[in-house]
Design a protein around this motif. Structure first.
Motif, PDB file in Angstrom:
ATOM      1  N   PRO A  44       0.814  -1.222   0.000  1.00 53.61           N
ATOM      2  CA  PRO A  44       0.000   0.000   0.000  1.00 53.61           C
ATOM      3  C   PRO A  44       0.849   1.273   0.000  1.00 53.61           C
ATOM      4  O   PRO A  44       0.514   2.247  -0.675  1.00 53.61           O
ATOM      5  N   THR A  45       1.979   1.246   0.705  1.00 50.18           N
ATOM      6  CA  THR A  45       2.864   2.406   0.712  1.00 50.18           C
ATOM      7  C   THR A  45       3.472   2.629  -0.665  1.00 50.18           C
ATOM      8  O   THR A  45       3.538   3.758  -1.167  1.00 50.18           O
ATOM      9  N   LEU A  46       3.901   1.532  -1.299  1.00 50.54           N
ATOM     10  CA  LEU A  46       4.478   1.648  -2.641  1.00 50.54           C
ATOM     11  C   LEU A  46       3.461   2.144  -3.663  1.00 50.54           C
ATOM     12  O   LEU A  46       3.763   2.985  -4.506  1.00 50.54           O
ATOM     13  N   VAL A  47       2.245   1.641  -3.575  1.00 52.14           N
ATOM     14  CA  VAL A  47       1.194   2.065  -4.505  1.00 52.14           C
ATOM     15  C   VAL A  47       0.863   3.538  -4.280  1.00 52.14           C
ATOM     16  O   VAL A  47       0.700   4.297  -5.237  1.00 52.14           O
ATOM     17  N   SER A  48       0.799   3.959  -3.021  1.00 50.13           N
ATOM     18  CA  SER A  48       0.493   5.374  -2.765  1.00 50.13           C
ATOM     19  C   SER A  48       1.619   6.270  -3.261  1.00 50.13           C
ATOM     20  O   SER A  48       1.365   7.353  -3.793  1.00 50.13           O
ATOM     21  N   ARG A  49       2.873   5.825  -3.134  1.00 50.87           N
ATOM     22  CA  ARG A  49       3.985   6.609  -3.666  1.00 50.87           C
ATOM     23  C   ARG A  49       3.914   6.682  -5.193  1.00 50.87           C
ATOM     24  O   ARG A  49       4.176   7.729  -5.780  1.00 50.87           O
ATOM     25  N   ALA A  50       3.591   5.555  -5.828  1.00 50.76           N
ATOM     26  CA  ALA A  50       3.486   5.543  -7.292  1.00 50.76           C
ATOM     27  C   ALA A  50       2.379   6.474  -7.754  1.00 50.76           C
ATOM     28  O   ALA A  50       2.547   7.238  -8.706  1.00 50.76           O
ATOM     29  N   ASP A  90       3.589  10.000  -7.333  1.00 54.25           N
ATOM     30  CA  ASP A  90       4.538  10.358  -8.392  1.00 54.25           C
ATOM     31  C   ASP A  90       3.821  10.644  -9.713  1.00 54.25           C
ATOM     32  O   ASP A  90       4.131  11.616 -10.405  1.00 54.25           O
ATOM     33  N   VAL A  91       2.865   9.784 -10.062  1.00 53.35           N
ATOM     34  CA  VAL A  91       2.114   9.989 -11.309  1.00 53.35           C
ATOM     35  C   VAL A  91       1.323  11.286 -11.235  1.00 53.35           C
ATOM     36  O   VAL A  91       1.253  12.045 -12.208  1.00 53.35           O
ATOM     37  N   THR A  92       0.751  11.580 -10.073  1.00 54.14           N
ATOM     38  CA  THR A  92       0.004  12.825  -9.902  1.00 54.14           C
ATOM     39  C   THR A  92       0.919  14.035 -10.079  1.00 54.14           C
ATOM     40  O   THR A  92       0.557  15.007 -10.748  1.00 54.14           O
ATOM     41  N   ARG A  93       2.121  13.971  -9.504  1.00 55.74           N
ATOM     42  CA  ARG A  93       3.071  15.072  -9.665  1.00 55.74           C
ATOM     43  C   ARG A  93       3.483  15.239 -11.123  1.00 55.74           C
ATOM     44  O   ARG A  93       3.630  16.364 -11.607  1.00 55.74           O
ATOM     45  N   ILE A  94       3.685  14.130 -11.824  1.00 54.79           N
ATOM     46  CA  ILE A  94       4.049  14.202 -13.245  1.00 54.79           C
ATOM     47  C   ILE A  94       2.935  14.876 -14.035  1.00 54.79           C
ATOM     48  O   ILE A  94       3.190  15.756 -14.859  1.00 54.79           O
TER      49      ILE A  94
END
Length: 121
Positions: A20-26, A29-33
């Protein structure tokens, strides 16, 4: 991610619970991109719009100057004609000349669709 993974009582690794932590980071990151791409697009569109607006204003200013010059030339022609004709006839003659010039311009610029369609079998 050099953490050692400790097995749980059921045999599953502890690192797998970190998904869940990895998915939230991904997702973050996609949101920031997407946000940075949207900001770059907005900047590019803003610059292009600003350039187009400046060009349009310059063109409209030039057209206004040309129209003012044309009005002055028509007034000068009317006053010149007034030396030989009454003022109302001078205005009438200038108006008729402008109308004839407009009609001739329209006919020259009008596409010749009637000629081409009659020649086609």
């Amino acid at each position: 991610m050099t953490e050692k993974q400790q097995p749980h009582a059921n045999g599953a690794l502890e690192g797998l619970q970190d998904w869940p932590t990895l998915v939230s980071r991904a997702v973050d990151d996609v949101t920031r991109i997407f946000q940075s791409e949207a900001h770059m697009l907005e900047t590019r569109i803003g610059a292009a719009l600003e350039t187009r607006l400046a060009s349009t204003i310059a063109t409209l200013t030039l057209i206004a100057i040309v129209i003012c010059g044309a009005v002055c030339m028509v007034c000068a022609a009317i006053l010149l004609l007034h030396l030989w004709l009454p003022l109302w006839q001078s205005f009438g003659l200038a108006g008729a000349g402008i109308m004839l010039a407009g009609i001739a311009s329209y006919l020259i610029m009008k596409p010749a669709t009637g000629i081409n369609s009659a020649a086609s079998p």
